[in-house]
Design an enzyme around this catalytic site. Structure first.
Site, PDB file in Angstrom:
ATOM      1  N   PHE A  47       0.640  -1.353   0.034  1.00 57.00           N
ATOM      2  CA  PHE A  47      -0.023   0.224   0.052  1.00 57.00           C
ATOM      3  C   PHE A  47       0.832   1.280  -0.091  1.00 57.00           C
ATOM      4  O   PHE A  47       0.475   2.307  -0.154  1.00 57.00           O
ATOM      5  CB  PHE A  47      -1.038   0.104   1.220  1.00 57.00           C
ATOM      6  CG  PHE A  47      -1.883  -1.133   1.260  1.00 57.00           C
ATOM      7  CD1 PHE A  47      -3.245  -1.012   0.530  1.00 57.00           C
ATOM      8  CD2 PHE A  47      -1.707  -2.095   2.313  1.00 57.00           C
ATOM      9  CE1 PHE A  47      -4.143  -2.196   0.676  1.00 57.00           C
ATOM     10  CE2 PHE A  47      -2.694  -3.028   2.376  1.00 57.00           C
ATOM     11  CZ  PHE A  47      -3.815  -3.104   1.615  1.00 57.00           C
TER      12      PHE A  47
ATOM     13  N   SER B  34      -5.325   0.616  -9.236  1.00 56.76           N
ATOM     14  CA  SER B  34      -6.517   1.671  -9.227  1.00 56.76           C
ATOM     15  C   SER B  34      -7.426   1.437 -10.598  1.00 56.76           C
ATOM     16  O   SER B  34      -6.710   1.303 -11.698  1.00 56.76           O
ATOM     17  CB  SER B  34      -6.080   3.078  -9.279  1.00 56.76           C
ATOM     18  OG  SER B  34      -7.060   3.913  -9.490  1.00 56.76           O
TER      19      SER B  34
ATOM     20  N   TYR C 171       0.153  10.341 -11.000  1.00 58.72           N
ATOM     21  CA  TYR C 171      -0.353   9.452 -10.050  1.00 58.72           C
ATOM     22  C   TYR C 171      -0.949   7.996 -10.687  1.00 58.72           C
ATOM     23  O   TYR C 171      -0.460   6.979 -10.568  1.00 58.72           O
ATOM     24  CB  TYR C 171      -1.414   9.917  -9.062  1.00 58.72           C
ATOM     25  CG  TYR C 171      -2.157   8.918  -8.625  1.00 58.72           C
ATOM     26  CD1 TYR C 171      -1.786   8.128  -7.360  1.00 58.72           C
ATOM     27  CD2 TYR C 171      -3.543   8.325  -9.137  1.00 58.72           C
ATOM     28  CE1 TYR C 171      -2.407   7.132  -6.794  1.00 58.72           C
ATOM     29  CE2 TYR C 171      -4.343   7.385  -8.391  1.00 58.72           C
ATOM     30  CZ  TYR C 171      -3.919   6.744  -7.240  1.00 58.72           C
ATOM     31  OH  TYR C 171      -4.577   5.729  -6.662  1.00 58.72           O
TER      32      TYR C 171
ATOM     33  N   LYS D  82       0.535   3.943 -11.570  1.00 66.72           N
ATOM     34  CA  LYS D  82      -0.022   2.505 -11.251  1.00 66.72           C
ATOM     35  C   LYS D  82      -0.097   1.736 -12.697  1.00 66.72           C
ATOM     36  O   LYS D  82       0.370   0.660 -12.513  1.00 66.72           O
ATOM     37  CB  LYS D  82      -1.554   2.960 -10.923  1.00 66.72           C
ATOM     38  CG  LYS D  82      -1.842   3.574  -9.583  1.00 66.72           C
ATOM     39  CD  LYS D  82      -1.451   2.674  -8.615  1.00 66.72           C
ATOM     40  CE  LYS D  82      -1.520   3.438  -7.358  1.00 66.72           C
ATOM     41  NZ  LYS D  82      -0.863   2.738  -6.115  1.00 66.72           N
TER      42      LYS D  82
ATOM     43  N   ARG E  83     -19.699   6.890  -9.805  1.00 69.25           N
ATOM     44  CA  ARG E  83     -18.505   5.999  -9.363  1.00 69.25           C
ATOM     45  C   ARG E  83     -18.845   4.855  -8.750  1.00 69.25           C
ATOM     46  O   ARG E  83     -20.251   4.726  -8.538  1.00 69.25           O
ATOM     47  CB  ARG E  83     -17.702   6.771  -8.262  1.00 69.25           C
ATOM     48  CG  ARG E  83     -16.777   8.165  -8.584  1.00 69.25           C
ATOM     49  CD  ARG E  83     -15.831   7.755  -9.630  1.00 69.25           C
ATOM     50  NE  ARG E  83     -15.088   9.022 -10.044  1.00 69.25           N
ATOM     51  CZ  ARG E  83     -15.399   9.834 -10.994  1.00 69.25           C
ATOM     52  NH1 ARG E  83     -16.394   9.495 -11.845  1.00 69.25           N
ATOM     53  NH2 ARG E  83     -14.584  10.745 -11.196  1.00 69.25           N
TER      54      ARG E  83
ATOM     55  N   ARG F  20     -14.358  19.584 -12.164  1.00 72.34           N
ATOM     56  CA  ARG F  20     -12.850  19.401 -11.698  1.00 72.34           C
ATOM     57  C   ARG F  20     -12.222  19.163 -12.679  1.00 72.34           C
ATOM     58  O   ARG F  20     -12.578  17.954 -13.611  1.00 72.34           O
ATOM     59  CB  ARG F  20     -12.872  18.548 -10.385  1.00 72.34           C
ATOM     60  CG  ARG F  20     -11.418  18.473  -9.987  1.00 72.34           C
ATOM     61  CD  ARG F  20     -11.479  17.585  -8.519  1.00 72.34           C
ATOM     62  NE  ARG F  20     -11.767  16.478  -8.657  1.00 72.34           N
ATOM     63  CZ  ARG F  20     -11.505  15.277  -7.635  1.00 72.34           C
ATOM     64  NH1 ARG F  20     -11.452  15.792  -6.506  1.00 72.34           N
ATOM     65  NH2 ARG F  20     -11.813  14.242  -7.908  1.00 72.34           N
TER      66      ARG F  20
ATOM     67  N   ASP G 218     -11.431  14.756 -14.103  1.00 68.61           N
ATOM     68  CA  ASP G 218     -12.520  14.017 -13.553  1.00 68.61           C
ATOM     69  C   ASP G 218     -12.864  13.062 -14.585  1.00 68.61           C
ATOM     70  O   ASP G 218     -13.273  13.426 -15.845  1.00 68.61           O
ATOM     71  CB  ASP G 218     -13.789  14.509 -12.775  1.00 68.61           C
ATOM     72  CG  ASP G 218     -13.291  14.869 -11.537  1.00 68.61           C
ATOM     73  OD1 ASP G 218     -12.404  13.834 -10.827  1.00 68.61           O
ATOM     74  OD2 ASP G 218     -14.143  15.637 -10.979  1.00 68.61           O
TER      75      ASP G 218
HETATM   76  C1  UD1 Z   1      -9.508   9.386  -7.456  1.00 64.69           C
HETATM   77  C2  UD1 Z   1      -8.601   8.822  -8.591  1.00 64.69           C
HETATM   78  C3  UD1 Z   1      -8.495   7.095  -8.238  1.00 64.69           C
HETATM   79  C4  UD1 Z   1      -7.743   7.399  -6.514  1.00 64.69           C
HETATM   80  C5  UD1 Z   1      -8.653   8.092  -6.014  1.00 64.69           C
HETATM   81  C6  UD1 Z   1      -8.138   8.142  -4.414  1.00 64.69           C
HETATM   82  C7  UD1 Z   1      -8.605   9.311 -10.955  1.00 64.69           C
HETATM   83  C8  UD1 Z   1      -9.393   9.450 -12.017  1.00 64.69           C
HETATM   84  N1  UD1 Z   1      -9.233   8.638  -9.923  1.00 64.69           N
HETATM   85  O1  UD1 Z   1     -10.606   9.014  -7.750  1.00 64.69           O
HETATM   86  O2  UD1 Z   1      -7.494   6.743  -8.967  1.00 64.69           O
HETATM   87  O3  UD1 Z   1      -7.780   6.079  -6.287  1.00 64.69           O
HETATM   88  O4  UD1 Z   1      -8.999   9.342  -6.144  1.00 64.69           O
HETATM   89  O5  UD1 Z   1      -7.173   8.903  -4.074  1.00 64.69           O
HETATM   90  O6  UD1 Z   1      -7.596   9.802 -11.020  1.00 64.69           O
HETATM   91  N2  UD1 Z   1     -16.126  15.207  -5.664  1.00 64.69           N
HETATM   92  C9  UD1 Z   1     -16.864  16.500  -5.423  1.00 64.69           C
HETATM   93  N3  UD1 Z   1     -16.515  17.121  -4.358  1.00 64.69           N
HETATM   94  C10 UD1 Z   1     -15.289  16.872  -3.706  1.00 64.69           C
HETATM   95  C11 UD1 Z   1     -14.495  15.868  -3.952  1.00 64.69           C
HETATM   96  C12 UD1 Z   1     -14.888  15.061  -4.898  1.00 64.69           C
HETATM   97  O7  UD1 Z   1     -17.760  16.838  -6.079  1.00 64.69           O
HETATM   98  O8  UD1 Z   1     -15.005  17.745  -2.839  1.00 64.69           O
HETATM   99  C13 UD1 Z   1     -16.421  14.363  -6.698  1.00 64.69           C
HETATM  100  C14 UD1 Z   1     -15.433  14.237  -7.923  1.00 64.69           C
HETATM  101  O9  UD1 Z   1     -15.529  15.373  -8.941  1.00 64.69           O
HETATM  102  C15 UD1 Z   1     -15.692  12.834  -8.601  1.00 64.69           C
HETATM  103  C16 UD1 Z   1     -16.306  12.115  -7.160  1.00 64.69           C
HETATM  104  O10 UD1 Z   1     -16.543  13.277  -6.453  1.00 64.69           O
HETATM  105  O11 UD1 Z   1     -16.799  12.969  -9.541  1.00 64.69           O
HETATM  106  C17 UD1 Z   1     -15.231  11.291  -6.536  1.00 64.69           C
HETATM  107  O12 UD1 Z   1     -14.181  11.929  -6.382  1.00 64.69           O
HETATM  108  P1  UD1 Z   1     -12.858  11.616  -5.351  1.00 64.69           P
HETATM  109  O13 UD1 Z   1     -13.150  10.986  -4.168  1.00 64.69           O
HETATM  110  O14 UD1 Z   1     -11.781  12.479  -5.412  1.00 64.69           O
HETATM  111  O15 UD1 Z   1     -12.192  10.179  -6.110  1.00 64.69           O
HETATM  112  P2  UD1 Z   1     -11.811  10.124  -7.967  1.00 64.69           P
HETATM  113  O16 UD1 Z   1     -11.618  11.391  -8.411  1.00 64.69           O
HETATM  114  O17 UD1 Z   1     -12.911   9.415  -8.324  1.00 64.69           O
END
Ligand code: UD1
Length: 344
Positions: free
Chosen positions: A83, A127, A152, A156, A234, A298, A301
């Site tokens: 990890f 991932s 990042y 992977k 997601r 963002r 995304d």
């Molecule tokens: C990202 C990485 C993934 C990694 C994970 C954990 C990519 C494509 N994905 O996932 O590989 O394992 O982080 O570090 O690189 N969101 C909001 N508001 C916020 C935060 C997030 O709306 O404050 C939304 C984002 O736009 C997204 C979803 O929530 O649509 C999930 O976001 P997040 O938790 O950051 O994970 P990923 O971007 O999917």
């Protein structure tokens, strides 16, 4: 006792939950962590849940001499779950050298030492980011690997290739690549959970911090995507279910259930949930309202991605079991525990 396992990054979010499940399954765990993004108190939480305090080495896996000392002092390690890695997508864009150096050196050091110390099995934290934006959902392990959108993600992809090349070269090891979707939640005891340094980048820790008032409001990044409610989709996987997938992957390698030296599995629920649906699940299951606003997208995304976990279901005999409402309640209970402990 089933055997000794080295868990690198074992005091982190997924590492600590996996240590609990390994100990529950009868494995003996040795953790190495440099505590760069976690806290030594996590060991107390693991001990309170399992009654066993794992062996702990504070050290950096980028340093091969530290790893040699660890293997000398803890002989008979049968498997490694790796990890230890830097994992913030945004930060990786700012500091690519740090990301390539950390993530790749750790991997190379471990793979290099495994044959020398007779370590047989290696589980790698990969991932769903390796897929990029999918052409079809749910996505299977055979889907094309598209160019990574961040350093990042590139680490992977490169790590997966390195492991494959090492096995092709005739190294006597076996490896499993687990491609995680979006791990969330906390142990039901609230003894361990996710505690990011600084402002959370990921959705659930930001959401629970906004719910408890540490953050003013949650920003929803975009409601104009091509999805039913306009927010991204997601596959949110409960961290305890994810932890159990590691135990199954190790069992399979160490008991030679497969002739394949390298296997890859998607670890997800198979269900896509939108960001707004997740917010709704949190409010419904906890009764707590989360201040939030819709803001722009963002950068970087992915619009929608969820797993086809059939291979893990059939081959590993592993299934995601948690109910999303229970998962949301576990995340909230953990956030409240942090407040009780004066941490947040
Ligand atoms: C990202 C990485 C993934 C990694 C994970 C954990 C990519 C494509 N994905 O996932 O590989 O394992 O982080 O570090 O690189 N969101 C909001 N508001 C916020 C935060 C997030 O709306 O404050 C939304 C984002 O736009 C997204 C979803 O929530 O649509 C999930 O976001 P997040 O938790 O950051 O994970 P990923 O971007 O999917």
């Amino acid at each position: 006792m089933k055997g000794k396992i080295l868990v690198t990054g074992g005091t982190g979010f997924i590492g600590s939950h996996t240590t609990v499940e390994l100990q529950n399954a009868g494995y003996e765990v040795v953790i190495i962590d440099n505590l760069s993004n976690s806290n030594i108190d996590v060991l107390d939480g693991i001990e309170r849940i399992t009654g066993i305090r794992p062996a702990f080495v504070e050290g950096d896996c980028t340093d091969i001499a530290t790893l040699r000392r660890l293997f000398d002092e803890h002989p008979g390690i049968k498997g490694i779950i790796n990890f230890a890695a830097s994992k913030a997508v945004n930060e990786s864009v700012q500091k690519p050298i740090l990301y390539y150096r950390n993530n790749l050196n750790i991997l190379l050091n471990l793979l290099d030492l495994m044959p020398e110390y007779g370590v047989k099995g290696f589980v790698f934290s990969s991932s769903c980011t390796v897929y990029g934006e999918p052409d079809v959902n749910p996505i299977t392990e055979d889907a094309p690997i598209k160019k990574a959108t961040s350093p990042y993600g590139a680490t992977k992809q490169i790590s997966e290739d390195i492991i494959a090349d090492v096995i092709k070269s005739g190294s006597p090891i076996k490896a499993v690549l687990l491609r995680y979707f979006n791990p969330i939640g906390a142990h039901p005891s609230a003894e361990i959970g996710e505690l990011p340094n600084g402002v959370p980048q990921n959705l659930v820790p930001y959401l629970t911090q906004a719910a408890i008032g540490v953050r003013k409001e949650l920003s929803i990044f975009g409601d104009d995507y091509n999805t039913p409610d306009g927010s991204c989709i997601r596959d949110f996987i409960y961290v305890v279910d994810l932890a159990k997938a590691h135990v199954r992957a190790l069992d399979r390698m160490l008991q030679d259930e497969s002739d394949n030296a390298l296997e890859v599995f998607n670890i997800g629920t198979g269900d896509g949930l939108s960001v707004l649906q997740l917010l709704d699940a949190f409010e419904r299951s906890t009764g707590v309202k989360v201040p939030h606003k819709i803001v722009g997208r963002r950068e970087g995304d992915i619009e929608k991605i969820w797993a086809d976990p059939k291979k893990a279901n059939d081959v590993l005999g592993w299934h995601a079991e948690a109910d999303i409402d229970d998962v949301m309640r576990s995340a909230w209970k953990w956030q409240q525990r942090l407040r009780e402990r004066g941490i947040m």
